[in-house]
Design a protein around this motif. Structure first.
Motif, PDB file in Angstrom:
ATOM      1  N   ARG A 146      68.375  57.265  24.344  1.00 47.43           N
ATOM      2  CA  ARG A 146      69.069  58.403  23.711  1.00 47.43           C
ATOM      3  C   ARG A 146      70.335  57.940  23.003  1.00 47.43           C
ATOM      4  N   ALA A 147      71.022  56.965  23.589  1.00 41.40           N
ATOM      5  CA  ALA A 147      72.227  56.436  22.944  1.00 41.40           C
ATOM      6  C   ALA A 147      71.870  55.717  21.645  1.00 41.40           C
ATOM      7  N   GLU A 148      70.727  55.023  21.621  1.00 40.45           N
ATOM      8  CA  GLU A 148      70.291  54.370  20.385  1.00 40.45           C
ATOM      9  C   GLU A 148      70.046  55.380  19.275  1.00 40.45           C
ATOM     10  N   ARG A 149      69.547  56.561  19.667  1.00 43.08           N
ATOM     11  CA  ARG A 149      69.280  57.589  18.667  1.00 43.08           C
ATOM     12  C   ARG A 149      70.505  58.440  18.381  1.00 43.08           C
ATOM     13  N   GLY A 150      71.595  58.170  19.072  1.00 41.94           N
ATOM     14  CA  GLY A 150      72.799  58.957  18.871  1.00 41.94           C
ATOM     15  C   GLY A 150      72.750  60.322  19.533  1.00 41.94           C
ATOM     16  N   GLU A 151      71.893  60.477  20.541  1.00 45.72           N
ATOM     17  CA  GLU A 151      71.723  61.770  21.196  1.00 45.72           C
ATOM     18  C   GLU A 151      72.413  61.829  22.561  1.00 45.72           C
ATOM     19  N   PHE A 152      73.237  60.840  22.864  1.00 45.89           N
ATOM     20  CA  PHE A 152      73.870  60.802  24.184  1.00 45.89           C
ATOM     21  C   PHE A 152      75.365  60.615  24.036  1.00 45.89           C
ATOM     22  N   ALA A 153      76.126  61.322  24.857  1.00 43.30           N
ATOM     23  CA  ALA A 153      77.582  61.194  24.878  1.00 43.30           C
ATOM     24  C   ALA A 153      78.047  61.213  26.337  1.00 43.30           C
ATOM     25  N   LEU A 154      79.049  60.423  26.652  1.00 47.76           N
ATOM     26  CA  LEU A 154      79.547  60.324  28.027  1.00 47.76           C
ATOM     27  C   LEU A 154      80.378  61.532  28.435  1.00 47.76           C
ATOM     28  N   GLY A 155      81.022  62.157  27.470  1.00 46.30           N
ATOM     29  CA  GLY A 155      81.936  63.247  27.791  1.00 46.30           C
ATOM     30  C   GLY A 155      81.303  64.367  28.596  1.00 46.30           C
ATOM     31  N   PRO A 156      80.177  64.935  28.158  1.00 46.35           N
ATOM     32  CA  PRO A 156      79.566  66.021  28.933  1.00 46.35           C
ATOM     33  C   PRO A 156      79.177  65.601  30.345  1.00 46.35           C
ATOM     34  N   MET A 157      78.718  64.357  30.509  1.00 44.33           N
ATOM     35  CA  MET A 157      78.325  63.894  31.843  1.00 44.33           C
ATOM     36  C   MET A 157      79.533  63.840  32.772  1.00 44.33           C
ATOM     37  N   LEU A 158      80.640  63.295  32.292  1.00 43.34           N
ATOM     38  CA  LEU A 158      81.847  63.214  33.117  1.00 43.34           C
ATOM     39  C   LEU A 158      82.412  64.598  33.416  1.00 43.34           C
ATOM     40  N   MET A 159      82.415  65.472  32.420  1.00 38.27           N
ATOM     41  CA  MET A 159      82.948  66.810  32.633  1.00 38.27           C
ATOM     42  C   MET A 159      82.099  67.584  33.634  1.00 38.27           C
ATOM     43  N   ALA A 160      80.776  67.376  33.588  1.00 40.09           N
ATOM     44  CA  ALA A 160      79.907  68.050  34.547  1.00 40.09           C
ATOM     45  C   ALA A 160      80.213  67.598  35.969  1.00 40.09           C
ATOM     46  N   LEU A 161      80.457  66.300  36.154  1.00 39.54           N
ATOM     47  CA  LEU A 161      80.799  65.794  37.481  1.00 39.54           C
ATOM     48  C   LEU A 161      82.157  66.310  37.947  1.00 39.54           C
ATOM     49  N   LEU A 162      83.089  66.420  37.034  1.00 38.16           N
ATOM     50  CA  LEU A 162      84.409  66.950  37.400  1.00 38.16           C
ATOM     51  C   LEU A 162      84.312  68.407  37.825  1.00 38.16           C
ATOM     52  N   ARG A 163      83.485  69.179  37.121  1.00 36.92           N
ATOM     53  CA  ARG A 163      83.335  70.594  37.482  1.00 36.92           C
ATOM     54  C   ARG A 163      82.591  70.767  38.795  1.00 36.92           C
ATOM     55  N   ALA A 164      81.721  69.837  39.115  1.00 38.61           N
ATOM     56  CA  ALA A 164      80.921  69.956  40.331  1.00 38.61           C
ATOM     57  C   ALA A 164      81.714  69.643  41.584  1.00 38.61           C
ATOM     58  N   LYS A 165      82.892  69.028  41.450  1.00 45.75           N
ATOM     59  CA  LYS A 165      83.681  68.677  42.624  1.00 45.75           C
ATOM     60  C   LYS A 165      84.208  69.933  43.294  1.00 45.75           C
ATOM     61  N   ASP A 166      84.426  69.843  44.602  1.00 49.18           N
ATOM     62  CA  ASP A 166      84.937  70.975  45.379  1.00 49.18           C
ATOM     63  C   ASP A 166      86.182  70.526  46.151  1.00 49.18           C
ATOM     64  N   PRO A 167      87.389  71.024  45.887  1.00 48.17           N
ATOM     65  CA  PRO A 167      87.685  72.134  44.998  1.00 48.17           C
ATOM     66  C   PRO A 167      87.573  71.724  43.542  1.00 48.17           C
ATOM     67  N   PRO A 168      87.453  72.750  42.615  1.00 49.07           N
ATOM     68  CA  PRO A 168      87.303  72.444  41.205  1.00 49.07           C
ATOM     69  C   PRO A 168      88.476  71.646  40.664  1.00 49.07           C
ATOM     70  N   VAL A 169      88.180  70.743  39.742  1.00 47.07           N
ATOM     71  CA  VAL A 169      89.226  69.934  39.097  1.00 47.07           C
ATOM     72  C   VAL A 169      89.640  70.605  37.808  1.00 47.07           C
ATOM     73  N   ALA A 170      90.939  70.636  37.548  1.00 46.98           N
ATOM     74  CA  ALA A 170      91.435  71.287  36.343  1.00 46.98           C
ATOM     75  C   ALA A 170      90.942  70.564  35.104  1.00 46.98           C
ATOM     76  N   LYS A 171      90.696  71.316  34.033  1.00 45.75           N
ATOM     77  CA  LYS A 171      90.227  70.736  32.801  1.00 45.75           C
ATOM     78  C   LYS A 171      91.297  69.832  32.187  1.00 45.75           C
ATOM     79  N   LEU A 172      90.841  68.720  31.641  1.00 49.38           N
ATOM     80  CA  LEU A 172      91.768  67.788  30.993  1.00 49.38           C
ATOM     81  C   LEU A 172      92.106  68.291  29.606  1.00 49.38           C
ATOM     82  N   SER A 173      93.360  68.165  29.220  1.00 49.87           N
ATOM     83  CA  SER A 173      93.766  68.615  27.880  1.00 49.87           C
ATOM     84  C   SER A 173      93.503  67.526  26.871  1.00 49.87           C
TER      85      SER A 173
END
Length: 433
Positions: A406-433
């Motif tokens: 997917r990265a070869e085709r330009g269809e993958f980005a790290l940002g959404p994956m990291l943000m999903a993991l941050l949101r899944a943590k308990d307690p929730p992690v504040a959004k990065l500016s």
């Protein structure tokens, strides 16, 4: 009220000290004590197990109470009833004389009635001139009235215990049903977990449920079942949380692609599928001097279609990198594999990823290809994310190869994956500016 003398049994029945104590205790009634005889009899029925009397003995006690003329038992009035054996047998539902005598003895032994035998062993009453009772011989209900408070307390406790036991049985039944259906649902939907072991543990607990349940043996078993149910629910909720970030990640990636139609990602995805690129745009890009390859490069020697693949791959390697602190915040599990159990630099992260890659059974070729396409830092970040989400990824190596493609085709980005993991943590992690 206390009797003025002790009544010894008639005939061959012997006297004992225990009988003497029961008589004295049974006749000692506080002044002014009254009870409704039928309410008191109901309390005796409730407390039957504690009083150690049988249901047939209670039938005889019921018959004796019918011979007392008033509904209220009072310490200020005579409490002796004197029915004949024939009348007592009729009111005891036709009970045989021998059975009647046996159950009368049970009531006397239990301290609910006492005998007041006449000189000749007969039951009768001697009345005065005004018709009142001067002397009566038969069975005294005084012990029943004397123990009224004790019997009522015992009955209330037994009723409360029975209700508590019923509640425990209901909770155990519901818990058994919940565990059985949750395990079946988890197996049918292929939720990761050692469900065979959990099912075996569940069956072993069920085997220990006694046939005669009580307040002593049931609570420990119920507690084990509730703990098992809680573990299963936690596993299912964890699986659900891991599925939700994955779905959110896909939605975010689609949103990024669809919200910037002129971006490189959209353009490269169109090239890979063969759609969305017009002849003019191909010509325009071929005429740009910065994208024209050198004559000696593999890109120059390739055909037109392959030349565009080189360009796509080149842009795909330019994934956006993220700060190490953000990666460690989103993927805290990777820190356990760093030098000394901590990660303080990118080098430490690379060292930890080598250990994790082997543990996750990711082949060297798959990891090297990911490093070539994404870059070493981004490939290490992806391995850390795979470790963090390991509970819902069956094949880490296959998942990494898919992300690389997917990265070869330009269809993958790290940002959404990291943000999903941050949101899944308990307690929730504040959004990065």
């Amino acid at each position: 009220m206390e009797s003025d003398y002790v009544t010894t049994p008639f005939g061959r029945r012997p006297m004992s000290l225990a009988m003497l104590l029961k008589q004295r205790r049974g006749e000692a009634i506080a002044a002014g004590t009254t009870r409704n005889k039928w309410k008191l009899f109901r309390s005796v029925c409730e407390a039957r197990a504690g009083l150690d009397v049988t249901d047939r003995a209670l039938t005889v006690l019921d018959a004796l109470l019918t011979f007392y003329p008033e509904d209220e038992l009072s310490s200020d009035k005579p409490l002796v009833v004197f029915p004949s054996n024939a009348q007592l047998s009729l009111r005891a539902r036709g009970m045989a004389a021998a059975t009647l005598r046996r159950h009368l003895a049970v009531l006397v032994e239990a301290g609910l009635i006492s005998r007041k035998d006449s000189p000749n062993g007969k039951r009768y009453v001697r009345r005065g001139r005004e018709g009142g009772i001067d002397e009566a011989y038969g069975f005294s209900l005084a012990p029943l009235l004397a123990r009224a408070g004790e019997i009522e307390t015992m009955a209330a406790r037994i009723v409360a215990d029975r209700q508590m036991l019923r509640g425990l049985k209901e909770r155990l039944t519901i818990c058994r049903r919940d565990i059985g259906k949750l395990i079946s649902a988890a197996v049918e939907e292929a939720v990761p977990g050692d469900w065979q072991r959990i099912s075996s543990t569940f069956q072993a607990i069920l085997q220990r449920i006694p046939k005669a349940a009580s307040l002593e043996n049931l609570p420990p078993i119920l507690k084990e079942l509730e703990i098992t149910r809680e573990k299963i629910v936690n596993l299912l909720e964890l699986h659900e949380k891991m599925q939700m970030p994955s779905a959110s990640e896909s939605q975010i990636e689609r949103h990024i692609q669809n919200s910037h139609p002129e971006s490189i990602i959209e353009f490269e995805a169109g090239l890979e599928s063969g759609q969305g690129v017009t002849a003019e745009r191909r010509a325009e890009r071929n005429d740009q001097p910065e994208t024209k390859p050198d004559d000696d490069s593999p890109e120059a020697q390739a055909s037109g279609g392959e030349r565009w693949r080189f360009a796509v791959r080149k842009r795909a390697t330019e994934l956006k990198s993220f700060p190490l602190t953000m990666i460690l915040q989103a993927c805290p599990h990777i820190s356990d594999y760093g030098p000394g159990g901590a990660i303080g630099s990118w080098r430490d992260l690379m060292t930890a990823v080598i250990v994790v890659r082997t543990m996750l059974h990711v082949s060297p070729s798959a990891y090297e290809q990911a490093c070539a396409v994404m870059g070493p830092e981004n490939a290490a970040t992806v391995i850390a994310c795979i470790l963090q989400r390991g509970g819902c990824i069956h094949s880490a190596g296959g998942y990494l190869r898919d992300l690389t493609r997917r990265a070869e085709r330009g269809e993958f980005a790290l940002g959404p994956m990291l943000m999903a993991l941050l949101r899944a943590k308990d307690p929730p992690v504040a959004k990065l500016s």
